[in-house]
Design an enzyme around this catalytic site. Structure first.
Site, PDB file in Angstrom:
ATOM      1  N   LYS A 170       1.242  -1.327  -0.224  1.00  0.00           N
ATOM      2  CA  LYS A 170       0.130  -0.476   0.782  1.00  0.00           C
ATOM      3  C   LYS A 170       0.832   0.845  -0.474  1.00  0.00           C
ATOM      4  O   LYS A 170       2.076   1.693   0.941  1.00  0.00           O
ATOM      5  CB  LYS A 170      -1.033  -0.133   1.137  1.00  0.00           C
ATOM      6  CG  LYS A 170      -1.445   1.500   1.285  1.00  0.00           C
ATOM      7  CD  LYS A 170      -2.747   1.309   2.900  1.00  0.00           C
ATOM      8  CE  LYS A 170      -3.854   2.549   2.573  1.00  0.00           C
ATOM      9  NZ  LYS A 170      -4.236   2.363   3.333  1.00  0.00           N
ATOM     10  N   LYS A 197       1.212  10.155   6.137  1.00  0.00           N
ATOM     11  CA  LYS A 197       0.966   8.760   6.170  1.00  0.00           C
ATOM     12  C   LYS A 197       2.938   8.010   5.835  1.00  0.00           C
ATOM     13  O   LYS A 197       3.055   6.736   5.575  1.00  0.00           O
ATOM     14  CB  LYS A 197      -0.321   8.191   5.360  1.00  0.00           C
ATOM     15  CG  LYS A 197      -0.871   8.171   5.992  1.00  0.00           C
ATOM     16  CD  LYS A 197      -2.361   7.328   5.799  1.00  0.00           C
ATOM     17  CE  LYS A 197      -4.065   8.453   6.449  1.00  0.00           C
ATOM     18  NZ  LYS A 197      -4.755   7.272   6.574  1.00  0.00           N
ATOM     19  N   GLU A 238       7.088  -6.450   1.442  1.00  0.00           N
ATOM     20  CA  GLU A 238       6.118  -7.014   2.465  1.00  0.00           C
ATOM     21  C   GLU A 238       5.429  -7.546   2.354  1.00  0.00           C
ATOM     22  O   GLU A 238       4.819  -8.806   3.228  1.00  0.00           O
ATOM     23  CB  GLU A 238       5.060  -5.331   1.678  1.00  0.00           C
ATOM     24  CG  GLU A 238       6.122  -3.447   1.912  1.00  0.00           C
ATOM     25  CD  GLU A 238       5.064  -3.789   3.895  1.00  0.00           C
ATOM     26  OE1 GLU A 238       5.003  -4.612   4.557  1.00  0.00           O
ATOM     27  OE2 GLU A 238       5.863  -2.579   4.400  1.00  0.00           O
ATOM     28  N   LYS A 295      -2.292  -1.737  -3.754  1.00  0.00           N
ATOM     29  CA  LYS A 295      -2.888  -0.560  -3.554  1.00  0.00           C
ATOM     30  C   LYS A 295      -2.290   1.057  -3.622  1.00  0.00           C
ATOM     31  O   LYS A 295      -1.082   0.387  -3.070  1.00  0.00           O
ATOM     32  CB  LYS A 295      -3.659  -0.383  -2.264  1.00  0.00           C
ATOM     33  CG  LYS A 295      -4.987   0.654  -2.192  1.00  0.00           C
ATOM     34  CD  LYS A 295      -5.237   0.329  -0.693  1.00  0.00           C
ATOM     35  CE  LYS A 295      -5.705   1.674  -0.151  1.00  0.00           C
ATOM     36  NZ  LYS A 295      -6.319   1.981   0.996  1.00  0.00           N
ATOM     37  N   TYR A 340     -15.044   1.049  -6.630  1.00  0.00           N
ATOM     38  CA  TYR A 340     -16.737   1.809  -5.741  1.00  0.00           C
ATOM     39  C   TYR A 340     -17.336   1.366  -7.862  1.00  0.00           C
ATOM     40  O   TYR A 340     -18.132   2.305  -7.238  1.00  0.00           O
ATOM     41  CB  TYR A 340     -16.073   3.410  -6.187  1.00  0.00           C
ATOM     42  CG  TYR A 340     -15.352   3.763  -4.373  1.00  0.00           C
ATOM     43  CD1 TYR A 340     -15.910   3.004  -3.742  1.00  0.00           C
ATOM     44  CD2 TYR A 340     -13.937   3.214  -5.262  1.00  0.00           C
ATOM     45  CE1 TYR A 340     -15.212   3.255  -2.311  1.00  0.00           C
ATOM     46  CE2 TYR A 340     -13.047   3.278  -4.334  1.00  0.00           C
ATOM     47  CZ  TYR A 340     -13.553   3.422  -2.503  1.00  0.00           C
ATOM     48  OH  TYR A 340     -12.904   3.561  -1.231  1.00  0.00           O
TER      49      TYR A 340
HETATM   50  C1  PBG Z   1      -6.976   3.787   5.270  1.00  0.00           C
HETATM   51  C2  PBG Z   1      -7.746   3.332   4.193  1.00  0.00           C
HETATM   52  C3  PBG Z   1      -7.498   4.325   3.551  1.00  0.00           C
HETATM   53  C4  PBG Z   1      -8.487   3.633   2.209  1.00  0.00           C
HETATM   54  C5  PBG Z   1      -9.006   2.193   2.173  1.00  0.00           C
HETATM   55  N1  PBG Z   1      -8.629   1.638   3.921  1.00  0.00           N
HETATM   56  C6  PBG Z   1      -7.129   5.844   2.741  1.00  0.00           C
HETATM   57  C7  PBG Z   1      -5.400   5.931   3.468  1.00  0.00           C
HETATM   58  O1  PBG Z   1      -4.636   5.420   3.460  1.00  0.00           O
HETATM   59  O2  PBG Z   1      -5.537   7.312   3.572  1.00  0.00           O
HETATM   60  C8  PBG Z   1      -8.052   4.371   0.590  1.00  0.00           C
HETATM   61  C9  PBG Z   1      -9.616   4.162  -0.435  1.00  0.00           C
HETATM   62  C10 PBG Z   1      -9.336   4.594  -1.337  1.00  0.00           C
HETATM   63  O3  PBG Z   1      -9.455   5.745  -1.372  1.00  0.00           O
HETATM   64  O4  PBG Z   1     -11.174   4.455  -2.025  1.00  0.00           O
HETATM   65  N2  PBG Z   1      -6.640   2.854   6.317  1.00  0.00           N
END
Ligand code: PBG
Length: 330
Positions: free
Chosen positions: A200, A223, A239, A254, A319
């Site tokens: 991620k 983050k 990872e 992701k 989505y």
């Molecule tokens: C947070 C989380 C995020 C998403 C899924 N879980 C956002 C982030 O890490 O700030 C993002 C999903 C999206 O943008 O559709 N744990």
């Protein structure tokens, strides 16, 4: 030796629709889709998310209606994200372990009404914290790893007790997959799956999601101390290797489209189920291009989803899931 032109004409098999269908190397079906849903407090509530045109937060009754819709469309699984009311957010995100929180009520209602649809739940503290981070922060604002893992284990057990089928940690702490898997086993929840958000990235494509769960205005800083640097691919393989060794049943990459190379490399290196999260900013990009008259929604959606299958994904969180399933089922 393969033939050359004119014996070789690659356009021959493309000349008719039946032949194109016959030669398709990749298939996309509603069974490849996971539908992310945002939960709102209340009853009979639908709150449109302005940065995600066409996506709303639903109160639990509406979530159940979406669950029935998923079942009828052949979508196997939904993913849940709560918009926790402000007065229930705190520094330590304790609402995450409340057995009666919005997330748990939605899980239980779905498993009661449509048990045949899988429920995936996000494990991370950001929808519950006043600072918008996925974990517990120290005095300097650093997200503490091991203390956060303990909180995530408790959150995961809380979701599993409510009926979650797939625990999906999205926080990127080190060691959380092993800790959660171990706790699930000790709790007798042998068949609760763990889908790790393994690779991620610290991405600019999450903005609309943070609006949807109400964390955008709250987030202090970024983050980058826990999510990955977009420059890195070999680190993604490390990872994934770590999460598989700790017991992940499947792994996620992701965001999706900007990271198709990572999907391909993970699939080639590990031959395990790989999922892509086509995130909120990717959805918003397609919708903005449709609104600007630059492209046609149905074709953009299906081509994008096919790209994930071609790259090696078992499925995609999107989505556009209901829309795509309608197109594919027709
Ligand atoms: C947070 C989380 C995020 C998403 C899924 N879980 C956002 C982030 O890490 O700030 C993002 C999903 C999206 O943008 O559709 N744990």
């Amino acid at each position: 030796m393969s033939a050359t032109y004119p014996a070789l004409r690659l356009r021959r098999t493309r000349a008719t629709d039946w032949s194109r269908r016959l030669h398709a190397e990749t298939v996309l079906t509603p069974a490849d889709l996971i539908w992310p849903l945002f939960i709102a407090e209340g009853q009979g509530v639908e709150e449109p998310v302005s940065s995600l045109p066409g996506v709303s937060r639903w109160s639990v009754d509406g979530i159940v209606a979406r669950g029935r819709e998923a079942r009828d469309l052949g979508i196997p699984c939904v993913a849940l994200f709560p918009n926790t009311p402000g007065h229930l957010r705190s520094d330590d995100g304790a609402e995450a372990v409340n057995p009666d929180n919005l997330m748990c009520r939605a899980i239980a209602a779905l498993k009661d009404a449509v048990p045949e649809v899988g429920v995936l739940t996000d494990v991370a503290l950001d929808p519950y914290t006043t600072h918008g981070h996925d974990g517990l922060v120290d005095a300097a604002g650093y997200v503490m790893n091991d203390a956060t893992v303990e909180a995530l284990v408790a959150q995961a057990l809380n979701q599993a007790a409510a009926g979650s089928d797939i625990i999906a940690p999205s926080d990127m702490m080190d060691g959380r997959i092993g800790a959660i898997r171990g706790a699930l086993e000790s709790d007798g929840r042998h068949n609760v799956q763990v889908m790790s958000y393994a690779a991620k990235y610290a991405s600019a494509f999450y903005g609309p999601f943070r609006d949807a769960v109400g964390s955008r205005g709250l987030l202090k800083g970024d983050k980058k101390t826990y999510q990955m640097d977009p420059a890195n691919a070999e680190e993604a393989l490390r990872e994934v290797a770590a999460d598989l060794a700790e017991g992940a049943d499947s792994v996620m990459v992701k965001p999706g489209l900007p990271y198709l190379d990572i999907i391909m490399r993970v699939k080639a290196a590990f031959q395990v189920p790989v999922f892509a999260y086509s995130v909120s900013g990717e959805y918003a990009m397609i919708e903005a291009s449709v609104a600007a008259g630059a492209g046609e929604r149905d074709a953009l959606v299906l081509e994008t989803l096919m790209a994930f299958k071609r790259a090696g994904c078992s499925g995609v969180l999107t989505y556009h899931a209901a829309h795509a399933a309608r197109l594919l089922g027709a």
